[in-house]
Design an enzyme around this catalytic site. Structure first.
Site, mmCIF file in Angstrom:
data_model
loop_
_atom_site.group_PDB
_atom_site.id
_atom_site.type_symbol
_atom_site.label_atom_id
_atom_site.label_comp_id
_atom_site.label_asym_id
_atom_site.label_seq_id
_atom_site.Cartn_x
_atom_site.Cartn_y
_atom_site.Cartn_z
ATOM 1 N N HIS A 12 15.764 6.011 2.934
ATOM 2 C CA HIS A 12 16.063 5.086 3.800
ATOM 3 C C HIS A 12 17.604 4.750 3.861
ATOM 4 O O HIS A 12 18.146 4.914 2.781
ATOM 5 C CB HIS A 12 15.305 3.841 3.745
ATOM 6 C CG HIS A 12 15.691 2.660 4.759
ATOM 7 N ND1 HIS A 12 16.861 2.014 4.844
ATOM 8 C CD2 HIS A 12 15.121 2.531 5.896
ATOM 9 C CE1 HIS A 12 16.649 1.313 5.942
ATOM 10 N NE2 HIS A 12 15.525 1.393 6.544
ATOM 11 N N GLY B 167 12.360 -1.959 11.601
ATOM 12 C CA GLY B 167 12.585 -3.098 10.585
ATOM 13 C C GLY B 167 12.363 -4.426 10.905
ATOM 14 O O GLY B 167 11.369 -4.886 10.797
ATOM 15 N N GLY B 168 13.570 -5.141 11.674
ATOM 16 C CA GLY B 168 13.354 -6.538 11.807
ATOM 17 C C GLY B 168 12.358 -6.753 12.764
ATOM 18 O O GLY B 168 11.615 -7.875 12.516
ATOM 19 N N TRP C 163 9.610 -3.941 5.923
ATOM 20 C CA TRP C 163 9.910 -5.315 5.779
ATOM 21 C C TRP C 163 10.959 -5.299 4.638
ATOM 22 O O TRP C 163 11.441 -6.431 4.312
ATOM 23 C CB TRP C 163 8.439 -5.920 5.286
ATOM 24 C CG TRP C 163 7.546 -6.091 6.214
ATOM 25 C CD1 TRP C 163 7.578 -5.524 7.414
ATOM 26 C CD2 TRP C 163 6.205 -6.746 5.998
ATOM 27 N NE1 TRP C 163 6.395 -5.833 8.050
ATOM 28 C CE2 TRP C 163 5.610 -6.481 7.236
ATOM 29 C CE3 TRP C 163 5.762 -7.415 4.870
ATOM 30 C CZ2 TRP C 163 4.221 -7.082 7.312
ATOM 31 C CZ3 TRP C 163 4.384 -7.793 5.235
ATOM 32 C CH2 TRP C 163 3.619 -7.925 6.381
ATOM 33 N N SER D 204 16.800 -0.421 15.384
ATOM 34 C CA SER D 204 16.630 -1.602 16.498
ATOM 35 C C SER D 204 15.370 -1.502 17.710
ATOM 36 O O SER D 204 15.703 -1.495 18.739
ATOM 37 C CB SER D 204 18.038 -1.747 17.235
ATOM 38 O OG SER D 204 19.004 -2.360 16.072
HETATM 39 C C1 PEP Z 1 14.706 0.258 9.366
HETATM 40 O O1 PEP Z 1 14.825 -0.657 8.666
HETATM 41 O O2 PEP Z 1 14.308 1.431 9.170
HETATM 42 C C2 PEP Z 1 15.107 -0.144 10.755
HETATM 43 C C3 PEP Z 1 15.054 0.803 11.508
HETATM 44 O O3 PEP Z 1 15.526 -1.495 10.726
HETATM 45 P P1 PEP Z 1 15.845 -2.263 12.379
HETATM 46 O O4 PEP Z 1 14.388 -1.777 13.221
HETATM 47 O O5 PEP Z 1 15.855 -3.584 12.185
HETATM 48 O O6 PEP Z 1 16.927 -1.577 13.033
#
Ligand code: PEP
Length: 257
Positions: free
Chosen positions: A97, A236-237, A12, A215
């Site tokens: 990360h 993430g998102g 998050w 993503s």
């Molecule tokens: C993450 O924060 O580890 C990530 C993969 O972000 P997103 O899914 O938004 O690309």
């Protein structure tokens, strides 16, 4: 393909106040109540951990931190220890990360201290690796990922490595909406598995879960997670919304069967 215990994590990042986090966790809990074959982890910001833990206690959702420091306590303003995370209800912690590496300048040797501290305190590290776009374009993906793994996992014992989760997250795919293709991801995952084999032996290496991150959305989750050596996702998102995160978890469940 043999049945794999998939693991899907939600990072998050720096989103959601405690009250917002509680309501997302509550909504997620209802949506994934029947999911059995997928390990589900949410990693909210630090101030949200204790109230979110209260909300998910007894459910199939586990809690993780987004970072830790390797000392137990002391004059380290702004840091948080493994024991604090444990006591707040965490079983997992994201380590290394790409935002920690590239926004806050974390180095491989520091990440190694964090991985070892997490393992020593009974937290499962979700250890992140991944190349930047210029590194990929220069053909350096494997070199970068190998360096991150060999230094980041140095001196991790065989017994501790059993508890490890690795997340392959190409930096150019994080938060950009541009995911790695399933083939690109599978290629690096196979490489990560090979390096794990060199570090910990083949038998152990096949039991270590390797998540893909970058993503991941409901629309691409099936395709990515059905690849060989992709044992789940770090999201993430799309994890910020209970409905889209639950859809990704259900994709993992379908792949696990
Ligand atoms: C993450 O924060 O580890 C990530 C993969 O972000 P997103 O899914 O938004 O690309």
């Amino acid at each position: 393909m043999s049945k794999r215990r998939m693991i899907v994590g939600g990072n998050w990042k720096m989103f959601k106040t405690p009250s917002e986090a509680i309501s997302t966790a509550k909504a997620l809990k209802v949506k994934v109540i029947n999911v059995q074959d997928v390990e589900i982890v949410i990693c909210p910001p630090f101030p949200d951990l204790v109230p979110v833990h209260e909300m998910i206690k007894g459910s199939n959702i586990k809690l993780g931190g987004q970072n830790l420091y390797w000392e137990d306590q002391g004059a380290f303003t702004g840091e948080v220890s493994a024991r604090m995370l444990k006591d707040a209800g965490c079983d997992y912690v994201i380590v290394g990360h790409s935002e920690r590496r590239h926004v806050f300048g974390e180095q491989n040797h520091e990440i190694n201290k964090k991985v070892r501290k997490a393992l020593a305190e009974g937290l499962t590290p979700i250890f992140c690796v991944g190349e930047k776009i210029d590194e990929r374009k220069s053909g350096l993906t494997e070199k970068i990922v190998e360096e991150q793994m060999r230094t980041g996992l140095a001196e991790v014992s065989l017994s501790a490595a059993e508890d490890l989760v690795v997340a392959y997250e190409p930096v150019w795919a994080i938060g950009t909406g541009e995911n790695a293709t399933p083939d690109q991801a599978a290629e690096v995952h196979a490489f990560v598995r090979r390096i794990l084999g060199e570090l910990f032996g083949e038998e152990l290496s096949i039991t270590i879960r390797i998540q893909y991150g970058g993503s991941v959305k409901p629309a691409n989750a099936d395709q990515l997670m059905s690849q060989n050596n992709i044992d789940g996702a770090l999201v993430g998102g799309a994890s910020l919304d209970a409905e889209s995160f639950a859809a990704i978890i259900k994709s993992a469940e379908n792949v696990a069967r």
